[in-house]
Design a protein around this motif. Sequence first.
Motif, short mmCIF file in Angstrom:
data_model
loop_
_atom_site.label_atom_id
_atom_site.label_comp_id
_atom_site.label_asym_id
_atom_site.label_seq_id
_atom_site.Cartn_x
_atom_site.Cartn_y
_atom_site.Cartn_z
N GLU A 1 0.83 -1.21 0.00
CA GLU A 1 0.00 0.00 0.00
C GLU A 1 0.86 1.26 0.00
OE1 GLU A 1 -4.08 -0.93 2.23
OE2 GLU A 1 -2.31 -1.58 3.37
N ASP B 1 0.79 6.86 -6.73
CA ASP B 1 -0.34 7.73 -7.02
C ASP B 1 -0.09 9.18 -6.61
OD1 ASP B 1 -1.54 5.49 -8.03
OD2 ASP B 1 -3.08 5.34 -6.47
N ASP C 1 -7.43 12.28 0.39
CA ASP C 1 -7.59 11.38 1.52
C ASP C 1 -6.84 10.09 1.18
OD1 ASP C 1 -8.34 9.54 3.45
OD2 ASP C 1 -10.45 10.12 3.43
N ALA D 1 -8.58 6.79 1.87
CA ALA D 1 -9.67 6.51 0.92
C ALA D 1 -9.10 6.01 -0.40
CB ALA D 1 -10.52 7.77 0.70
N TRP D 2 -7.97 6.61 -0.83
CA TRP D 2 -7.32 6.12 -2.06
C TRP D 2 -6.94 4.65 -1.90
CZ3 TRP D 2 -3.11 9.83 -4.40
CH2 TRP D 2 -3.73 10.97 -4.93
N LEU E 1 -8.25 2.32 -0.19
CA LEU E 1 -9.43 1.47 -0.29
C LEU E 1 -10.05 1.53 -1.68
CD1 LEU E 1 -11.13 2.19 3.16
CD2 LEU E 1 -9.88 0.13 2.47
N ASP E 2 -10.32 2.75 -2.16
CA ASP E 2 -11.00 2.93 -3.45
C ASP E 2 -10.20 2.33 -4.60
OD1 ASP E 2 -12.93 4.32 -2.04
OD2 ASP E 2 -12.28 6.30 -2.73
N ARG E 3 -8.89 2.48 -4.54
CA ARG E 3 -8.03 2.01 -5.63
C ARG E 3 -7.53 0.59 -5.39
NH1 ARG E 3 -4.84 7.56 -7.31
NH2 ARG E 3 -6.70 8.87 -7.31
N GLN E 4 -8.02 -0.01 -4.33
CA GLN E 4 -7.72 -1.41 -3.99
C GLN E 4 -6.22 -1.72 -4.04
OE1 GLN E 4 -10.29 -4.13 -6.08
NE2 GLN E 4 -12.06 -2.78 -5.84
N TYR E 5 -5.47 -0.94 -3.29
CA TYR E 5 -4.02 -1.09 -3.28
C TYR E 5 -3.56 -2.52 -2.97
CZ TYR E 5 -3.14 4.02 -3.36
OH TYR E 5 -3.03 5.34 -3.71
#
Length: 155
Positions: A43, A50, A74, A77-78, A80-84
Amino acid sequence: MTTVAEQIERLRRTADDLAAALKGMPEAIVAKRPAEKAWAAKEVVCHLRDVEELWMNRFQTILANDEPKLLPIDPDAWALDRQYLRNDVAEALANFRVKREGTLKFLSALSPEQWERAGLHPSRGRLTVRDFVGFMAWHDDNHLDQLKRALDGKP
């Protein structure tokens, strides 16, 4: 780090430092969060990849506008949202390396006046391009330390 040259050198070394820390590490270690709210090493690499794009966007916005307001992000949030955790760490590192090389090339072409242009950061206030480079160097050191702790299973 006090000089821009030292900060640029820190930025230049980051991809290699990440690669060295990750060398030979199995996926199970790279993808394991050391604590519920602490990022896994994978992550951290994805975040650096990113955020490198964010730095360039901010630099370009600062050069194109007079003291623009910069939008907050955030990072959690990145992640989670970008599924690291589903990303391939080697691919993320390779992508970071390419983006960082682009950033360094961009910075090397700036005029003295461009280094002093500024944007308004949502939490840090007015920052020049020079200030951002110092922040980037600190950010790299901070996340390299975080990555090494995660590989050791420490938050």
